[in-house]
Write a protein that holds these residues in place. Sequence first.
Motif, mmCIF file in Angstrom:
data_model
loop_
_atom_site.group_PDB
_atom_site.id
_atom_site.type_symbol
_atom_site.label_atom_id
_atom_site.label_comp_id
_atom_site.label_asym_id
_atom_site.label_seq_id
_atom_site.Cartn_x
_atom_site.Cartn_y
_atom_site.Cartn_z
ATOM 1 N N ALA A 57 0.844 -1.200 0.000
ATOM 2 C CA ALA A 57 0.000 0.000 0.000
ATOM 3 C C ALA A 57 0.880 1.250 0.000
ATOM 4 O O ALA A 57 0.426 2.330 0.351
ATOM 5 N N ILE A 58 2.129 1.105 -0.422
ATOM 6 C CA ILE A 58 3.008 2.263 -0.564
ATOM 7 C C ILE A 58 2.461 3.177 -1.649
ATOM 8 O O ILE A 58 2.506 4.393 -1.526
ATOM 9 N N THR A 59 1.935 2.591 -2.716
ATOM 10 C CA THR A 59 1.170 3.344 -3.700
ATOM 11 C C THR A 59 -0.278 2.902 -3.551
ATOM 12 O O THR A 59 -0.554 1.725 -3.300
ATOM 13 N N PHE A 60 -1.192 3.825 -3.721
ATOM 14 C CA PHE A 60 -2.609 3.481 -3.655
ATOM 15 C C PHE A 60 -3.148 3.108 -5.030
ATOM 16 O O PHE A 60 -4.341 2.897 -5.201
ATOM 17 N N GLU A 61 -2.267 3.008 -6.014
ATOM 18 C CA GLU A 61 -2.679 2.557 -7.344
ATOM 19 C C GLU A 61 -3.028 1.072 -7.272
ATOM 20 O O GLU A 61 -2.304 0.292 -6.649
ATOM 21 N N TYR A 62 -4.122 0.680 -7.908
ATOM 22 C CA TYR A 62 -4.576 -0.720 -7.882
ATOM 23 C C TYR A 62 -3.987 -1.559 -9.010
ATOM 24 O O TYR A 62 -3.704 -2.737 -8.829
ATOM 25 N N ASP A 63 -3.878 -0.978 -10.200
ATOM 26 C CA ASP A 63 -3.471 -1.729 -11.389
ATOM 27 C C ASP A 63 -2.118 -1.254 -11.895
ATOM 28 O O ASP A 63 -1.852 -0.047 -11.956
ATOM 29 N N VAL A 64 -1.277 -2.213 -12.291
ATOM 30 C CA VAL A 64 0.034 -1.883 -12.847
ATOM 31 C C VAL A 64 -0.173 -1.230 -14.214
ATOM 32 O O VAL A 64 -0.874 -1.783 -15.062
ATOM 33 N N PRO A 65 0.404 -0.054 -14.424
ATOM 34 C CA PRO A 65 0.271 0.594 -15.726
ATOM 35 C C PRO A 65 0.967 -0.226 -16.818
ATOM 36 O O PRO A 65 1.889 -1.002 -16.536
ATOM 37 N N THR A 66 0.551 -0.033 -18.043
ATOM 38 C CA THR A 66 1.230 -0.659 -19.172
ATOM 39 C C THR A 66 2.507 0.128 -19.470
ATOM 40 O O THR A 66 2.666 1.267 -18.997
ATOM 41 N N ILE A 67 3.389 -0.448 -20.252
ATOM 42 C CA ILE A 67 4.612 0.278 -20.631
ATOM 43 C C ILE A 67 4.269 1.567 -21.369
ATOM 44 O O ILE A 67 4.823 2.624 -21.037
ATOM 45 N N PRO A 68 3.343 1.562 -22.355
ATOM 46 C CA PRO A 68 2.995 2.835 -22.997
ATOM 47 C C PRO A 68 2.420 3.873 -22.014
ATOM 48 O O PRO A 68 2.727 5.065 -22.125
#
Length: 191
Positions: free
Chosen positions: A30-41
């Motif tokens: 939970a260091i980042t609250f982002e849920y989904d890993v971004p794509t390379i683009p």
Amino acid sequence: MKNNITIRPVTESDAKQLLDIYSYYVENTAITFEYDVPTIPEFQERIRHTLKKYPYIAAVKDGIILGYAYAGVFKDRAAYDYSVEVTVYTHRSHHKEGIGKLLYTELEAILKSMGITNLYACIGIPADEDDEYLDHNSMDFHTHIGYTMAGRFHKCGYKFGRWYDMVWLEKMIAEHDAIDHSIIPASSIIR
């Protein structure tokens, strides 16, 4: 250069290595609250967007990125132009090796040269003390290098089925005299 680690500007071609570092934090913490890993683009676009005005740097050893740091908009109003939000991530196998401090030292020097006065770090902390996804290491690191508490938001982030607090820490890196200049873009300072 410390232990053959060099600090250099990030380019879009670094996106895969940076994402290899960041994806661990998205998926396992939970260091980042982002849920989904971004794509390379998507990550390349984030790099492109940051580099329009702010520094984005990496710590590299033998061609491998061990960590990265960048600055971004604190608030999107002209009055806040002299303040930035800063972020640092190190590879999970290189924690507590001084890489974060190396990155922030260089980042602060660049930001000061740009005319930035205030740095802000947004950090998640556990609402309850015992948590397998988040600890106080990031807060401890930032306070160790001179950041102080600016504010705390209680149970404002929700990840892994639980609530987390978020704190803003701040660090002043320049005098707050009358400003007679605009912020200099990072691209004019680092190459």
